[in-house]
Design a protein around this motif. Structure first.
Motif, PDB file in Angstrom:
ATOM      1  N   GLY A 253      -7.211  40.916  66.564  1.00  0.00           N
ATOM      2  CA  GLY A 253      -8.612  41.015  66.881  1.00  0.00           C
ATOM      3  C   GLY A 253      -8.944  42.589  67.038  1.00  0.00           C
ATOM      4  N   GLU A 254      -7.874  43.373  66.800  1.00  0.00           N
ATOM      5  CA  GLU A 254      -8.330  45.001  67.103  1.00  0.00           C
ATOM      6  C   GLU A 254      -9.002  45.648  65.918  1.00  0.00           C
ATOM      7  N   TYR A 255      -8.926  44.960  65.029  1.00  0.00           N
ATOM      8  CA  TYR A 255      -9.441  45.569  63.779  1.00  0.00           C
ATOM      9  C   TYR A 255     -10.756  44.527  63.324  1.00  0.00           C
ATOM     10  N   VAL A 256     -11.609  45.155  62.476  1.00  0.00           N
ATOM     11  CA  VAL A 256     -12.804  44.546  61.834  1.00  0.00           C
ATOM     12  C   VAL A 256     -12.765  45.018  60.267  1.00  0.00           C
ATOM     13  N   ARG A 257     -13.228  44.012  59.627  1.00  0.00           N
ATOM     14  CA  ARG A 257     -13.133  44.599  58.246  1.00  0.00           C
ATOM     15  C   ARG A 257     -14.658  44.876  57.652  1.00  0.00           C
ATOM     16  N   ILE A 258     -14.792  46.048  57.137  1.00  0.00           N
ATOM     17  CA  ILE A 258     -16.063  46.488  56.861  1.00  0.00           C
ATOM     18  C   ILE A 258     -16.233  46.490  55.212  1.00  0.00           C
ATOM     19  N   LYS A 259     -17.354  46.201  54.610  1.00  0.00           N
ATOM     20  CA  LYS A 259     -17.467  46.288  53.144  1.00  0.00           C
ATOM     21  C   LYS A 259     -17.517  47.769  52.630  1.00  0.00           C
ATOM     22  N   GLU A 260     -16.958  47.924  51.712  1.00  0.00           N
ATOM     23  CA  GLU A 260     -16.845  49.365  51.190  1.00  0.00           C
ATOM     24  C   GLU A 260     -18.324  49.974  50.940  1.00  0.00           C
ATOM     25  N   GLU A 261     -19.352  49.368  50.502  1.00  0.00           N
ATOM     26  CA  GLU A 261     -20.581  49.789  50.260  1.00  0.00           C
ATOM     27  C   GLU A 261     -21.381  50.071  51.754  1.00  0.00           C
ATOM     28  N   GLU A 262     -21.011  49.394  52.611  1.00  0.00           N
ATOM     29  CA  GLU A 262     -21.558  49.706  53.815  1.00  0.00           C
ATOM     30  C   GLU A 262     -21.120  50.705  54.661  1.00  0.00           C
ATOM     31  N   LEU A 263     -19.895  50.932  54.343  1.00  0.00           N
ATOM     32  CA  LEU A 263     -19.024  52.045  55.039  1.00  0.00           C
ATOM     33  C   LEU A 263     -19.311  53.338  54.270  1.00  0.00           C
ATOM     34  N   ARG A 264     -19.491  53.182  53.009  1.00  0.00           N
ATOM     35  CA  ARG A 264     -20.006  54.412  52.310  1.00  0.00           C
ATOM     36  C   ARG A 264     -21.517  54.967  52.740  1.00  0.00           C
ATOM     37  N   ALA A 265     -22.224  53.886  52.713  1.00  0.00           N
ATOM     38  CA  ALA A 265     -23.834  54.334  53.154  1.00  0.00           C
ATOM     39  C   ALA A 265     -23.752  55.085  54.505  1.00  0.00           C
TER      40      ALA A 265
ATOM     41  N   ILE B  11     -12.349  42.517  49.795  1.00  0.00           N
ATOM     42  CA  ILE B  11     -12.273  41.511  50.786  1.00  0.00           C
ATOM     43  C   ILE B  11     -12.627  42.760  52.010  1.00  0.00           C
ATOM     44  N   GLY B  12     -12.859  43.863  51.827  1.00  0.00           N
ATOM     45  CA  GLY B  12     -13.316  44.893  52.754  1.00  0.00           C
ATOM     46  C   GLY B  12     -12.174  45.819  53.337  1.00  0.00           C
ATOM     47  N   ILE B  13     -12.596  46.700  54.109  1.00  0.00           N
ATOM     48  CA  ILE B  13     -11.720  47.959  54.474  1.00  0.00           C
ATOM     49  C   ILE B  13     -11.394  47.426  55.961  1.00  0.00           C
ATOM     50  N   PRO B  14     -10.018  47.391  56.479  1.00  0.00           N
ATOM     51  CA  PRO B  14      -9.711  47.348  58.057  1.00  0.00           C
ATOM     52  C   PRO B  14     -10.184  48.415  58.695  1.00  0.00           C
ATOM     53  N   LEU B  15     -10.981  48.459  59.718  1.00  0.00           N
ATOM     54  CA  LEU B  15     -11.046  49.679  60.450  1.00  0.00           C
ATOM     55  C   LEU B  15     -10.614  49.119  62.034  1.00  0.00           C
ATOM     56  N   HIS B  16      -9.884  50.163  62.773  1.00  0.00           N
ATOM     57  CA  HIS B  16      -9.529  49.654  64.004  1.00  0.00           C
ATOM     58  C   HIS B  16     -11.083  49.841  64.896  1.00  0.00           C
ATOM     59  N   LYS B  17     -11.219  49.018  65.786  1.00  0.00           N
ATOM     60  CA  LYS B  17     -12.646  48.924  66.579  1.00  0.00           C
ATOM     61  C   LYS B  17     -12.884  50.202  67.135  1.00  0.00           C
ATOM     62  N   ASN B  18     -11.949  51.005  67.511  1.00  0.00           N
ATOM     63  CA  ASN B  18     -12.046  52.332  68.306  1.00  0.00           C
ATOM     64  C   ASN B  18     -12.819  53.266  67.268  1.00  0.00           C
ATOM     65  N   VAL B  19     -11.997  53.294  65.976  1.00  0.00           N
ATOM     66  CA  VAL B  19     -12.752  54.058  64.755  1.00  0.00           C
ATOM     67  C   VAL B  19     -14.027  53.478  64.476  1.00  0.00           C
ATOM     68  N   CYS B  20     -14.253  52.305  64.348  1.00  0.00           N
ATOM     69  CA  CYS B  20     -15.517  51.603  63.962  1.00  0.00           C
ATOM     70  C   CYS B  20     -16.781  52.231  65.081  1.00  0.00           C
ATOM     71  N   ASN B  21     -16.043  51.827  66.267  1.00  0.00           N
ATOM     72  CA  ASN B  21     -17.231  52.321  67.488  1.00  0.00           C
ATOM     73  C   ASN B  21     -17.585  53.855  67.345  1.00  0.00           C
ATOM     74  N   GLU B  22     -16.345  54.677  67.228  1.00  0.00           N
ATOM     75  CA  GLU B  22     -16.622  56.139  66.978  1.00  0.00           C
ATOM     76  C   GLU B  22     -17.820  56.438  66.119  1.00  0.00           C
ATOM     77  N   LEU B  23     -17.398  55.921  64.817  1.00  0.00           N
ATOM     78  CA  LEU B  23     -18.499  56.047  63.746  1.00  0.00           C
ATOM     79  C   LEU B  23     -19.996  55.723  64.119  1.00  0.00           C
ATOM     80  N   ASN B  24     -20.121  54.737  64.802  1.00  0.00           N
ATOM     81  CA  ASN B  24     -21.394  54.261  65.456  1.00  0.00           C
ATOM     82  C   ASN B  24     -21.929  55.312  66.146  1.00  0.00           C
ATOM     83  N   LYS B  25     -21.138  55.887  67.114  1.00  0.00           N
ATOM     84  CA  LYS B  25     -21.717  56.743  68.157  1.00  0.00           C
ATOM     85  C   LYS B  25     -22.129  57.985  67.519  1.00  0.00           C
ATOM     86  N   ILE B  26     -20.973  58.512  66.460  1.00  0.00           N
ATOM     87  CA  ILE B  26     -21.458  59.681  65.512  1.00  0.00           C
ATOM     88  C   ILE B  26     -23.137  59.397  64.975  1.00  0.00           C
ATOM     89  N   ALA B  27     -23.101  58.218  64.543  1.00  0.00           N
ATOM     90  CA  ALA B  27     -24.513  57.801  63.766  1.00  0.00           C
ATOM     91  C   ALA B  27     -25.576  57.701  64.747  1.00  0.00           C
TER      92      ALA B  27
END
Length: 382
Positions: A19-31, A354-370
């Motif tokens: 559960g340390e990773y989440v899968r993000i759709k390519e289009e969502e990540l690009r946007a 099926i999406g790109i696996p991102l570690h939750k720490n990386v995912c949360n970091e991107l949200n903070k930058i956003a």
């Protein structure tokens, strides 16, 4: 089971762990990443280019050079020394060669322009070499080499980087990770792609291990006391940042397993991309988040196969060679015999589905930058 099916199965049945990773759709990540760069001063066009390089790396399974690098680039844009609106121009051009000044912009932008120019020159002259100076980090070298494949040419991309690697039989950071990529077209997909740093691993790998709180393998990092550092990835990364440790060259410590080969390759790449281009080299190459422009140097080459033989003949000969390699006797427990670039290609096709696996720490970091960039959109990191 074919290789493509193998990778779909691998991605679905081998989660990155507990559960340390989440899968993000390519289009969502690009946007989201495009919006982050645009909200931090890049033009829409340049934001798309940088995002394409980063997301392509994640699609190919090269997470060390994927979106986990966004924070580094944003900090460079904010601090002083990455130019968000560079005026990239050719400053010297003779026949099949050229030199481009990147105007301290992100290397992805100048890199694409230089590779496109190398491709056009190879169509006319058979081969080409285009150098870039006054640039920044450009992501994965393979991205640019693969651009030549679209025109049925052989593509080559190289770059130097800030000093992170010890020269063989020495301590301290002297060389960059200085990768080289070579892409070769085939009659059918996937193309051949060799893309590798001349260090034992890229520093982004240590960054990923630190963010994921994983144990550092023995043999990657050398302390300033001349001893190899193991286990504590966060400590190792901190020591590298504080000039108390370095990455080892490809081959490892000393000459017994070829450390002199890795450092020798890095040295040669630095001469071509740094000394010859007019960029910095070795200890003089700056960091994206530094006190002055990094002045990274790149090199791009293209080879027009039809300057040497008919494309169809080349493809037929190449397929025969690949068949010979594929028919070799495997070592015990080997899953397959892979041609360079195959794993990355099949990983990309699977992750597009099926999406790109991102570690939750990386995912949360991107949200903070956003959030810090005034963007309302968020990735689902749960």
């Amino acid at each position: 089971m074919n290789n493509n099916s193998y990778y779909e199965l691998y991605e679905k049945e081998t989660p990155k762990s507990s559960g340390e990773y989440v899968r993000i759709k390519e289009e969502e990540l690009r946007a989201l990443v495009e919006n982050i760069f645009e909200n931090n001063g890049l033009s829409k066009e340049h934001s798309k280019i940088v995002t394409d390089v980063l997301v392509s790396a994640d699609l190919m399974g090269i997470s060390s050079h994927g979106v986990q690098r966004v924070n580094r680039y944003i900090m460079g844009l904010k601090k002083c020394c990455v130019n968000p609106r560079p005026e990239i121009k050719v400053v010297r051009e003779i026949g099949a060669t050229a030199v481009i000044d990147a105007d301290a912009g992100l290397g992805h932008i100048a890199g694409l322009k230089a590779m496109d120019l190398a491709i056009e020159k190879a169509k006319t002259y058979g081969t080409s070499l285009v150098l870039v100076k006054n640039s920044q980090h450009f992501g994965i070298a393979g991205y640019y080499a693969l651009k030549a494949i679209e025109k049925k040419l052989i593509g080559v991309a190289m770059t130097n980087s800030e000093s992170l690697v010890s020269y063989v039989n020495t301590v301290g950071k002297t060389l960059g990770t200085n990768p080289i990529a070579i892409a070769i077209p085939k009659a059918s997909l996937p193309p051949i792609l060799f893309d590798a740093a001349t260090s034992i691993i890229p520093v982004g790998k240590v960054e990923i291990y630190a963010k994921e709180e994983k144990e550092l393998p023995h043999g990657w990092v050398l302390g300033d006391d001349g001893k190899v550092i193991s286990k504590d990835s966060k400590k190792a990364l901190e020591m590298i940042k504080n000039n108390r440790a370095s990455l080892l060259p490809l081959g490892g410590i000393g000459e017994e397993f070829g450390g002199h080969k890795g450092s020798g390759l890095a040295f040669i790449i630095d001469i071509i991309t740094g000394v010859l281009s007019g960029a910095a080299w070795g200890i003089h190459v700056g960091y994206t988040v530094g006190e002055k422009p990094a002045n990274v140097g790149h090199a791009f080459a293209a080879v027009n196969i039809e300057s040497f033989m008919e494309l169809a003949e080349f493809e037929k000969r190449l397929e025969k060679y690949i068949e010979e390699i594929k028919s070799l006797r495997k070592i015990p427990n080997a899953d397959s015999i892979w041609i360079p670039g195959e794993k990355a290609w099949y990983t990309m096709q699977t992750r597009k589905k099926i999406g790109i696996p991102l570690h939750k720490n990386v995912c949360n970091e991107l949200n903070k930058i956003a959030l810090d960039s005034g963007i309302n959109e968020r990735l689902n990191c749960l």
